[in-house]
Design an enzyme around this catalytic site. Structure first.
Site: not given
Ligand code: NAP
Length: 399
Positions: A141, A143, A165
């Site tokens: 991701s 992120e 996360y």
């Protein structure tokens, strides 16, 4: 749709190659299954948890497809993961299951880690032991980039996660790399920027907006009152694409020698077919495979998403105020047209601010465009329009 135990899997196997996809009740997993059914003749197994209330909305159209079977699967159970890979010995294992909601990862950090990181070790170990030629994809991701060092972000950007996360995905990336290099596994983790669509979960901001737009449209045309949709930081910028474009990119990453000219002359002197890699061939290949960024190469604020979403529902609004008192409201002529009691369509609620925000994500996917001839087909505006139309139609409405 019936969920079988792993001991039942053998009865669905034939001489075709097999793909095991996890997270098939979610957005990407369900699109991946549709893509594989359309573009290959492989047998597809989907991993799904047996829940007390079924959530099979995204796969209900596959109920009678004999090439697709659901297998009871949970990322938190090492034993069942091992048994699954031992029994099926899949040619590909595509892990799209995860604790996916960044906001929840502060509330459930341990569960996020168990699912997104420890779960990946379980899969890698099982592949190493039972089917080392299986090609493994894990969902990475943007992120992982977090507090970005430069824009736009490409494959070389360092990991600077800002949430449990992001940290869980970043650690999983290191594990995938260690297993790839230690055991010559075709194991990769793509770097995927935000991708959305009509199957997006309702807690994610894009779908939260498009569902609210449809609800407000329904109220307006019936001259009823409505509640404004409440959002967090609307100045956050994200790089959004269509999930259906991304599953094609994932499959290309798993079959790189079909696209990359530099991989067509491996030691065997022939183009390797997916799933047919002998151990020696695989050693030549895995040293050269790459992990790619998938992105639209554009960045947009949540505000822009809001504006387009209301525009495509035929509702005219504008922004007023700043910070926590900022609002998106109906223009005067629409207040009159719908006899609206309240004109506020969107308001800010600090409750939705995150403990640590990632303000700007903006991808650079030039490498995958060159190497694997991948590119997104749906523009940002087309994506918003498609999501709004879908949510309107779920309420029996058109624009
Ligand atoms: P999603 O719609 O939220 O789907 C997540 C799936 O994971 C669901 O099917 C869920 O099953 C399953 N799952 C959760 N915990 C599980 C467990 N313990 N065992 C087995 N299954 C479990 O997510 P998505 O958008 O399709 O994302 C797919 C992957 O891409 C995820 O790894 C996500 O982190 C990553 N990713 C997504 C984006 C994006 O913008 N969509 C961007 C970057 C990376 P239930 O239905 O049973 O809950």
């Amino acid at each position: 749709m019936e969920i079988y135990n792993i001991s039942d899997a053998k009865k669905f196997m034939n001489n075709k190659k097999t793909v095991f996809v996890t997270g098939v009740t979610g957005q990407d997993g369900s699109h991946m299954v549709d893509y594989l059914l359309k573009n290959t003749d492989y047998t597809i197994f989907g991993g799904a948890r047996r829940l007390s209330i079924k959530n099979h909305e995204n796969i209900k159209h596959l109920e009678t497809n004999s090439r697709f079977q659901l297998i009871n699967f949970d990322l938190s159970d090492a034993h069942s993961i091992s048994k699954t890979i031992e029994q099926i010995k899949p040619d590909y294992f595509i892990n799209l299951a995860a604790q996916t909601f960044v906001g929840s990862s502060w509330d459930f950090p341990t569960q996020t880690w168990e699912c997104n990181t420890t779960g990946v070790i379980h899969i890698l170990e099982a592949i190493r032991q039972h089917k080392p030629s299986c090609r493994f994809y894990n969902a990475g991701s943007s992120e992982e980039y977090g507090n970005v060092a430069y824009t736009p972000q490409d494959e070389n950007h360092p990991a600077k996660p800002r949430s449990p996360y992001g940290a869980s995905k970043s650690a999983a990336r290191q594990l995938v790399k260690v297993y790839r290099e230690s055991y010559n596994l075709y194991a990769i983790q793509g770097l995927l920027f935000n991708h959305e669509g009509t199957r997006r979960g309702e807690e994610f901001v894009t779908r939260k907006i498009t569902k609210a737009v449809a609800r407000i449209k329904q109220a307006l045309i019936n001259f009823k009152t409505f509640d404004a949709v409440e959002l967090g930081n609307v100045n956050t910028k994200r790089d959004w694409s269509d999930a259906e474009d991304f599953v094609d990119g994932i499959w290309r990453m798993l079959n790189q020698e079909e696209y990359r000219a530099d991989l067509k002359n491996l030691p065997t002197g022939r183009l390797l077919l997916p799933g047919e890699i002998a151990k020696t061939d695989q050693q030549g290949l895995v040293g050269k495979i790459r992990e790619y960024v998938l992105s639209s190469n554009e960045t947009h604020t949540i505000k822009e998403f809001v504006e387009l979403a209301f525009k495509h529902a035929g509702i005219n609004g504008g922004w007023h105020g700043q910070g926590t008192v900022e609002e998106f409201s109906l223009v005067a002529k629409d207040v009159e047209k719908y006899e609206a009691v309240s004109s506020v369509l969107v308001k800010i609620n600090p409750k939705f601010y995150r403990p640590a925000e990632v303000d700007l994500l903006w991808g650079n996917s030039n490498l995958v465009r060159k190497d694997l001839q991948w590119s997104p087909k749906t523009s940002f505006e087309q994506l918003v329009e498609k999501m709004v139309k879908n949510d309107l139609s779920l309420l029996g409405l058109t624009v």
